[in-house]
Scaffold this motif. Sequence first.
Motif, mmCIF file in Angstrom:
data_model
loop_
_atom_site.group_PDB
_atom_site.id
_atom_site.type_symbol
_atom_site.label_atom_id
_atom_site.label_comp_id
_atom_site.label_asym_id
_atom_site.label_seq_id
_atom_site.Cartn_x
_atom_site.Cartn_y
_atom_site.Cartn_z
ATOM 1 N N GLU A 2 0.847 -1.220 0.000
ATOM 2 C CA GLU A 2 0.000 0.000 0.000
ATOM 3 C C GLU A 2 0.867 1.249 0.000
ATOM 4 O OE1 GLU A 2 -0.474 -1.690 3.648
ATOM 5 O OE2 GLU A 2 -0.184 -3.096 2.017
ATOM 6 N N VAL A 3 1.976 1.197 0.789
ATOM 7 C CA VAL A 3 2.862 2.346 0.844
ATOM 8 C C VAL A 3 3.447 2.611 -0.534
ATOM 9 C CG1 VAL A 3 4.986 3.243 1.831
ATOM 10 C CG2 VAL A 3 3.404 1.922 3.249
ATOM 11 N N ARG A 4 3.830 1.490 -1.207
ATOM 12 C CA ARG A 4 4.422 1.655 -2.523
ATOM 13 C C ARG A 4 3.408 2.247 -3.488
ATOM 14 N NH1 ARG A 4 7.067 -3.451 -2.743
ATOM 15 N NH2 ARG A 4 5.377 -4.186 -4.039
ATOM 16 N N LYS A 5 2.142 1.833 -3.341
ATOM 17 C CA LYS A 5 1.106 2.355 -4.226
ATOM 18 C C LYS A 5 0.898 3.850 -3.976
ATOM 19 C CE LYS A 5 -3.606 1.638 -5.819
ATOM 20 N NZ LYS A 5 -3.446 2.974 -6.365
ATOM 21 N N GLN A 6 0.855 4.194 -2.684
ATOM 22 C CA GLN A 6 0.716 5.609 -2.314
ATOM 23 C C GLN A 6 1.836 6.445 -2.922
ATOM 24 O OE1 GLN A 6 0.874 6.157 1.901
ATOM 25 N NE2 GLN A 6 -1.320 5.888 2.113
ATOM 26 N N THR A 7 3.043 5.909 -2.783
ATOM 27 C CA THR A 7 4.213 6.622 -3.287
ATOM 28 C C THR A 7 4.116 6.783 -4.801
ATOM 29 O OG1 THR A 7 5.355 5.357 -1.598
ATOM 30 C CG2 THR A 7 6.713 6.675 -3.044
ATOM 31 N N THR A 8 3.734 5.709 -5.487
ATOM 32 C CA THR A 8 3.579 5.780 -6.939
ATOM 33 C C THR A 8 2.526 6.803 -7.322
ATOM 34 O OG1 THR A 8 4.070 3.429 -6.957
ATOM 35 C CG2 THR A 8 3.230 4.365 -8.993
ATOM 36 N N ASP A 9 1.388 6.773 -6.594
ATOM 37 C CA ASP A 9 0.302 7.706 -6.912
ATOM 38 C C ASP A 9 0.744 9.152 -6.745
ATOM 39 O OD1 ASP A 9 -1.302 5.690 -7.542
ATOM 40 O OD2 ASP A 9 -2.506 5.701 -5.706
ATOM 41 N N ARG A 10 1.536 9.387 -5.701
ATOM 42 C CA ARG A 10 1.948 10.750 -5.448
ATOM 43 C C ARG A 10 2.733 11.300 -6.625
ATOM 44 N NH1 ARG A 10 4.838 13.968 -0.966
ATOM 45 N NH2 ARG A 10 6.135 15.273 -2.271
ATOM 46 N N ILE A 11 3.587 10.437 -7.214
ATOM 47 C CA ILE A 11 4.425 10.903 -8.317
ATOM 48 C C ILE A 11 3.662 10.890 -9.634
ATOM 49 C CG2 ILE A 11 6.539 10.424 -9.609
ATOM 50 C CD1 ILE A 11 6.957 11.455 -6.759
ATOM 51 N N LEU A 12 2.993 9.765 -9.932
ATOM 52 C CA LEU A 12 2.388 9.618 -11.263
ATOM 53 C C LEU A 12 0.953 10.148 -11.337
ATOM 54 C CD1 LEU A 12 3.630 6.070 -12.316
ATOM 55 C CD2 LEU A 12 4.698 8.300 -12.671
ATOM 56 N N GLY A 13 0.228 10.159 -10.203
ATOM 57 C CA GLY A 13 -1.177 10.538 -10.200
ATOM 58 C C GLY A 13 -1.476 11.846 -10.913
ATOM 59 N N PRO A 14 -0.800 12.939 -10.521
ATOM 60 C CA PRO A 14 -1.165 14.243 -11.091
ATOM 61 C C PRO A 14 -0.891 14.365 -12.582
ATOM 62 C CG PRO A 14 0.196 14.474 -9.115
ATOM 63 C CD PRO A 14 0.218 13.037 -9.482
ATOM 64 N N VAL A 15 -0.067 13.483 -13.144
ATOM 65 C CA VAL A 15 0.238 13.618 -14.574
ATOM 66 C C VAL A 15 -0.274 12.407 -15.341
ATOM 67 C CG1 VAL A 15 2.189 15.178 -14.372
ATOM 68 C CG2 VAL A 15 2.558 12.746 -14.069
ATOM 69 N N ALA A 16 -1.271 11.734 -14.765
ATOM 70 C CA ALA A 16 -1.757 10.489 -15.369
ATOM 71 C C ALA A 16 -2.240 10.709 -16.807
ATOM 72 C CB ALA A 16 -2.868 9.905 -14.514
ATOM 73 N N ALA A 17 -2.919 11.839 -17.073
ATOM 74 C CA ALA A 17 -3.504 12.061 -18.404
ATOM 75 C C ALA A 17 -2.415 12.147 -19.471
ATOM 76 C CB ALA A 17 -4.343 13.331 -18.395
ATOM 77 N N GLU A 18 -1.361 12.973 -19.211
ATOM 78 C CA GLU A 18 -0.264 13.091 -20.186
ATOM 79 C C GLU A 18 0.396 11.734 -20.408
ATOM 80 O OE1 GLU A 18 -0.535 15.391 -17.695
ATOM 81 O OE2 GLU A 18 0.635 17.191 -18.177
ATOM 82 N N LEU A 19 0.590 11.027 -19.294
ATOM 83 C CA LEU A 19 1.294 9.749 -19.391
ATOM 84 C C LEU A 19 0.485 8.754 -20.213
ATOM 85 C CD1 LEU A 19 2.817 9.369 -15.838
ATOM 86 C CD2 LEU A 19 3.972 9.920 -17.976
ATOM 87 N N ARG A 20 -0.856 8.795 -20.039
ATOM 88 C CA ARG A 20 -1.691 7.875 -20.789
ATOM 89 C C ARG A 20 -1.577 8.174 -22.287
ATOM 90 N NH1 ARG A 20 -6.617 8.923 -18.550
ATOM 91 N NH2 ARG A 20 -5.756 8.415 -16.522
ATOM 92 N N ARG A 21 -1.618 9.463 -22.623
ATOM 93 C CA ARG A 21 -1.531 9.820 -24.042
ATOM 94 C C ARG A 21 -0.181 9.382 -24.620
ATOM 95 N NH1 ARG A 21 -2.916 15.679 -24.702
ATOM 96 N NH2 ARG A 21 -0.709 15.988 -24.362
ATOM 97 N N SER A 22 0.861 9.649 -23.846
ATOM 98 C CA SER A 22 2.187 9.244 -24.297
ATOM 99 C C SER A 22 2.244 7.732 -24.506
ATOM 100 C CB SER A 22 3.223 9.684 -23.259
ATOM 101 O OG SER A 22 4.443 9.057 -23.481
ATOM 102 N N ALA A 23 1.634 6.997 -23.560
ATOM 103 C CA ALA A 23 1.662 5.533 -23.657
ATOM 104 C C ALA A 23 0.921 5.051 -24.902
ATOM 105 C CB ALA A 23 1.062 4.919 -22.400
ATOM 106 N N TYR A 24 -0.233 5.660 -25.206
ATOM 107 C CA TYR A 24 -0.995 5.235 -26.383
ATOM 108 C C TYR A 24 -0.205 5.490 -27.666
ATOM 109 C CZ TYR A 24 -4.987 4.726 -23.270
ATOM 110 O OH TYR A 24 -5.803 4.334 -22.250
ATOM 111 N N LEU A 25 0.444 6.660 -27.720
ATOM 112 C CA LEU A 25 1.259 6.960 -28.909
ATOM 113 C C LEU A 25 2.363 5.932 -29.054
ATOM 114 C CD1 LEU A 25 1.532 10.840 -28.540
ATOM 115 C CD2 LEU A 25 0.461 9.604 -30.427
ATOM 116 N N SER A 26 2.948 5.577 -27.922
ATOM 117 C CA SER A 26 4.053 4.634 -27.952
ATOM 118 C C SER A 26 3.571 3.239 -28.365
ATOM 119 C CB SER A 26 4.707 4.606 -26.578
ATOM 120 O OG SER A 26 5.643 3.595 -26.507
ATOM 121 N N VAL A 27 2.383 2.853 -27.906
ATOM 122 C CA VAL A 27 1.811 1.568 -28.324
ATOM 123 C C VAL A 27 1.577 1.576 -29.835
ATOM 124 C CG1 VAL A 27 -0.274 0.154 -28.235
ATOM 125 C CG2 VAL A 27 0.779 0.963 -26.118
#
Lengths: 555, 536
Positions: A10-35
Amino acid sequence: MTETTAPPREVRKQTTDRILGPVAAELRRSAYLSVAAGLMWPLQAAVLAWIVAGWVEGATDLGRTALGALGFVAGGAVRAALERLAGADAFAAADRVVERERATLLTREARATGPMGSAAVAALATQKLPMIQPFITRYTTAMTRVRVVPLVLLLLTLWLSWAVALIFLVAGPLIPVFMALVGMAASEASRRQMEEIGSMNDMLIDRLAALTDIRLLGASERAAADFAARAEGLRERTMAVLRIAFLSSTVLELFAAIGVAMVAVFVGFSLLGVIGFGAWGTPLTLAEGLFLLLIAPEFFQPMRDLAAAWHDRAAGLAVAEELIALDEAPRVPLIGRAVPAAPMAGPLRVRLDDAVAALPGLAVRLPRLDLSAGEAVVLSGPSGSGKSTTLAAVAGLVPLASGRLEVCGAPLGDANADAWRARLAVVPQRLHFAAEPLAAFLDPRGTGADPWPALDLARARDVVARLPGGLDARLGETGGGVSGGEARRLAVARAVMAGGDLVLADEPTADLDAETARQVIDALLALRDEGRALLVATHDPALVAALERTVRLPA
Amino acid sequence: MRALGSIVRLVLAAAPWAMARGAALSVVVLLMGAALLGLSGWFITATGLAGLAGAGIAFDVFRPSAGVRFLALGRTAARYGERILTHDATLKALAALRVDLLRRLAGQGARVLAQLRAETALTRIVADVDALDGVVLRLLLPGLAALVTYVVAFLVLGMLAGWLVAAAVLLGTVPPVAVILWRLGAASLGPSRAAEDDTQALRRGVIDALRDRESLIAYGRLMARETELLAVDGAARRAAAELDTIERRAGFRLSLVATLVTGLAILAGGFLVARGEAGAAIAAIGIFVAIALTETLMPLRRGFAELGRMTSAATRIVAVAGGEARPVFGEAPTLAQGPALRVDGPQLDLALEAGEAVAIRAPSGAGKTTLLLMIAGLLPAGAIDIRIMGRDVAAWPDEALRHVLTLVPQRSALIAGTVRDNLRLAADADDAELWRVLAAIGLAGEIEHRGGLDLRLGEAGSGLSGGQARRLTLARALLKRPRILLLDEPTEGLDDDAAARALAGVRQLLPDAAILAALHRAYDHPLFDRTLFLRL
């Protein structure tokens, strides 16, 4: 001792969310382009297989080849363009995270002092924070690709040959299993590397600040040897991280290589007619065989990328854990906002009643105090009795746990602290000269006024006149370039230029000879004669005798 | 660029044998990769041909398939070896460079040391050195390996698949890639340097602001300073973003070249096949090799994008490394006749015998600190003739001088760590010896009360009172057992009793030392044989 167990899920998930959560939308778009970029390869592979198979089957005219080459190049161009776009989104996301985390550090660490040394904070903000970037730019993308690309390639393979699909199915899942094993070792190694970076920075700044002493003790070699052990420790810990990364990527490459070699051998034997099974009904054609061989490495690549991103994640999470630990650390917040403000109205008065200052893990009882305009009061008492803390509390640098502090008739709080400080000038015990010319040091409020009258009042004209560069000179951190007494007189001149009608001075005559101490005392008295009040912490009997009222602090 | 060259030499020289093996392996990796795909492509195409011709049984499948396995496993192993060797060698060289920089800084004169800002020196040793790890790993090695690989691939392809295919691969790749990388290097020089310089400015600014915290708050300037730091951060990130755009553009172009070269190899192969000059399997080799060679290009772009960062860091480091310092090692000079210390200047004539002690009195700013620093060899003596054991102070190598002479400066600093760590900075002494010295200067009781030699001090030795810190620095100097002891305001922060006791302890521990002390009180202590008034 260092914590050696991996944090719970859970701690690891929290930590991940803190870093990736706020930029999830950009990251998703980047991931789709990369796919999408990843899915270009099967198309290119099909074109290539079509061309070469054609050559074998006698379709050798150049027009057909040229058409195929064009198709191949077009596919490659689209792939390159998609990857370029995906990279832009990923970078923007990482940049936003660094911007946010840095802004947090920059606007918090000086406002509310925490447990971390200055060099370690600086290392965190400038050296470790960028280590989060690869985690942000690669992890989400790799995760998304691994969910889509191998599956698509597997389905394509299954359509042509169940035997090759079987090879993929057996070799593929071994990779995530192995990765999970490696992941634990990697996060531990990363955490230890981060720790070592912090402690090497703190050790180094300490040795550098004491470099003259080290030289004079003939301990340069010893200090160098100590530091060499530290630098070597960092190298070892960095190598430990790299070794795990290299070893795991080697093992994964091995899986991939074995998988690809098996596909090649199977396809070769099928084409020779030695193996009669593995395809649906009709034997495998050359085009199909080539296609399978070309996409085989790409089946494994997303998993290998994810394994690499796993290491980036370990490094990123180690940094994020430090950020979170720092968020939760006990702090001493200042009162007010530390901005320029119009001086508080009303006649000067400071009243301290039953007050207890709140330092982390320590409550310091403050003396009863009542000071009015033009008065000069000495705080005296043995060291550790709270003289400096009293001055800090009056300046709004330390909050109260209980009791009352009234300034100009109002309780000191966030609303009026800046206006209150606009009436203060300070002469601190430990002088710090920031990286700026002397003129800027002397004029802390940036009034642009002529500093010479203040220097005269503080008996410091000759100090500046003797300095090479005069007012443009830059002094060392603790006043290197002038003597201890001269530095102290410059600090008094600074308090004069700061204006205000209450001067807080902490041990203003420490490390001065009697003659110079007398000059500083005279300067302070001159300030009082101008109508300013003085609150001075000291154990210098001459200074105590010179001022009219003494508040004694118990030990 | 010249600075970068000397860094390259330094990194390579640290472990030349490991580096050479690593470089050889990195070529092996790339060649095996190219050979692997080439052989696989040929194998499949050839088996297809044989199958069509009905000659499947006669086809020798074992040697090619053994080759495929050998290349696949060999490349994997070679890559692992290459990475470990080159990274280890580079990190070793950089760790040694950090230590060397610290050593050089420590050897500077008093003026430089006094003006030295710890945060600036820190960025030299930490950030600048960090910036250099790519010089060999991401620039030199991949560049050379790629070049060698292309030349070898050209020759092998030429012989196997015909010179047309080989020329298409070589000429299609090398010139455009060279142009792209050159332009990448040129375009990224500015932003790459700016990103590094701004990040370092931010690091220094954060340290400076945190250390100057109290006066920033008192004068309402903290928010303004934070805004400045945020602006520096903005500039650093803008430069990094610009760099990223340039780098990705170059990456895009490199991918495009790689694709185009594969297209060219297809056309060249198709041309040969159409004219009946080559079989399909042979022609396929060129295509597969072209695809495999793509992997040589991508690692180069990072190295070239870092060029600006590397050169600016290298320039700063070479400036420190090239700065002249006093010779550290060397023979102690043969001792001549004369007093332990003799100072002969325009306004000063002083001879100090072993076992003698002299107090200097002077007002603040009269130059007593300067005089002591000159005697200690940290400042050039100028017109004053200073002789240590009868020899000119300038003739003493630093190491030998520190052995006979110790100065306790006015603003003496302690380090983070235990009391024992601080004391043992001076000498390898056992605990009994440490306690003996602490007892002599009257500090043993206070240290024992607070946890003994294991008492841990914070950053810059915080945790002790001013007087305790002063006596600890004194004890540290006494552990050196110097023949000449120079003291600058040794009794500062001590009450009269403690000052008297400490000075008595100095003589008790060093009965034969020549002692010269600058002080404004306690000059009438029985330790001193005479008092000197100084007016420089």
